[in-house]
Design an enzyme around this catalytic site. Structure first.
Site, PDB file in Angstrom:
ATOM      1  CB  CYS A  52     -30.900   2.062  19.774  1.00 45.74           C
ATOM      2  SG  CYS A  52     -30.171   0.420  19.951  1.00 45.74           S
ATOM      3  CG  HIS A  94     -30.411   3.198  24.117  1.00 43.42           C
ATOM      4  ND1 HIS A  94     -31.751   3.271  23.787  1.00 43.42           N
ATOM      5  CD2 HIS A  94     -29.960   2.030  23.596  1.00 43.42           C
ATOM      6  CE1 HIS A  94     -32.106   2.188  23.106  1.00 43.42           C
ATOM      7  NE2 HIS A  94     -31.041   1.424  22.980  1.00 43.42           N
ATOM      8  CD  GLU A 120     -33.066   6.164  25.298  1.00 45.21           C
ATOM      9  OE1 GLU A 120     -32.221   6.695  24.546  1.00 45.21           O
ATOM     10  OE2 GLU A 120     -33.239   4.926  25.329  1.00 45.21           O
TER      11      GLU A 120
END
Ligand code: MN
Length: 238
Positions: free
Chosen positions: A109, A211, A213
């Site tokens: 990002c 994202h 994660e």
């Protein structure tokens, strides 16, 4: 000596940012991928940046606020979000040095934007104004849910993901506008917004606009973290 590849994760450190940009998901994903995570706060002098790079095998540029337009040498758009110039300067410096050292890099990002700017590219400060035909990239669903598809182009990324299209989350209002020299686009949204870039010829130097994660259960998310850690093991054999 640690046997696991050490992954340096750049992070915010002031309270305001910590509330908005949680670190634990990055740590979790790097551990799960077989790496040893260490957190790198903003560093204020170039010597420290060089020493930090000696400690790590790979660099993860994490998500966060906007890059200060002033730091990029640009005038501010009206919709620019919160900026922390100390973090920008530190991450840009670390990334330039890491690129020179050719250590594996994963930008997430804000991290893809840092990677692009550090390597000489440019970003949209605000997609909505600067790329009006874009769709909504700031999702209104919780961040663990996919929001739009991304087409994966012929690239190093497609080897890592082994998929031509994936559903990703989307929590950005900025994006890469001009890809740096020596880099290529590796992922595109349906509206033409660049969702991924990579350094041509590098073992692992990727940026993604989504994202991973925050979606650790998706196969394509863990593939990215495993790709980074594996590239470090490979690269670290000196
Ligand atoms: Mn998006």
């Amino acid at each position: 000596m640690l046997k696991k590849p050490v992954i340096g994760i750049t992070v915010a450190h002031c309270q305001e940012e910590l509330n908005t940009f949680p670190r634990e998901n990055y740590v979790y994903c790097i551990k799960r991928a077989g790496g040893f995570p260490i957190l790198i706060p903003p560093l204020d002098d170039p010597g420290t940046a060089l020493e930090t790079l000696d400690l790590i095998d790979g660099l993860l540029l994490s998500g966060g606020g906007d890059i200060s337009p002033f730091v990029m040498g640009e005038n501010p758009e009206r919709r620019i979000g919160g900026c922390l110039p100390a973090r920008d300067l530190s991450e840009l410096r670390l990334t330039r040095l890491a690129l020179r050292k050719n250590i594996p890099i994963l930008g997430i990002c804000r991290g893809i934007q840092i990677l692009a700017v550090a390597a000489g590219g440019r970003i949209f400060q605000d997609i909505k104004r600067q790329f009006p035909r874009s769709f909504l990239h700031k999702q209104t669903a919780p961040r663990q849910y996919p929001w739009h598809d991304v087409e994966i182009l012929e690239s190093r990324l497609i080897q890592v993901l082994t998929a031509e299209s994936i559903g990703v989350n989307s929590l950005h209002h900025q994006a890469v506008e001009k890809v740096p020299e020596g880099f290529r686009v590796n992922a595109l949204a349906g509206d033409g917004i660049i969702e991924g870039i990579e350094k041509i010829g590098a073992e692992f130097c990727l940026g993604v606009q989504w994202h991973p994660e925050s979606m650790p259960e998706a196969e394509h998310s863990m593939a990215l973290f495993k790709g980074l850690v594996t590239a470090c093991s490979y690269f670290g054999c000196e």
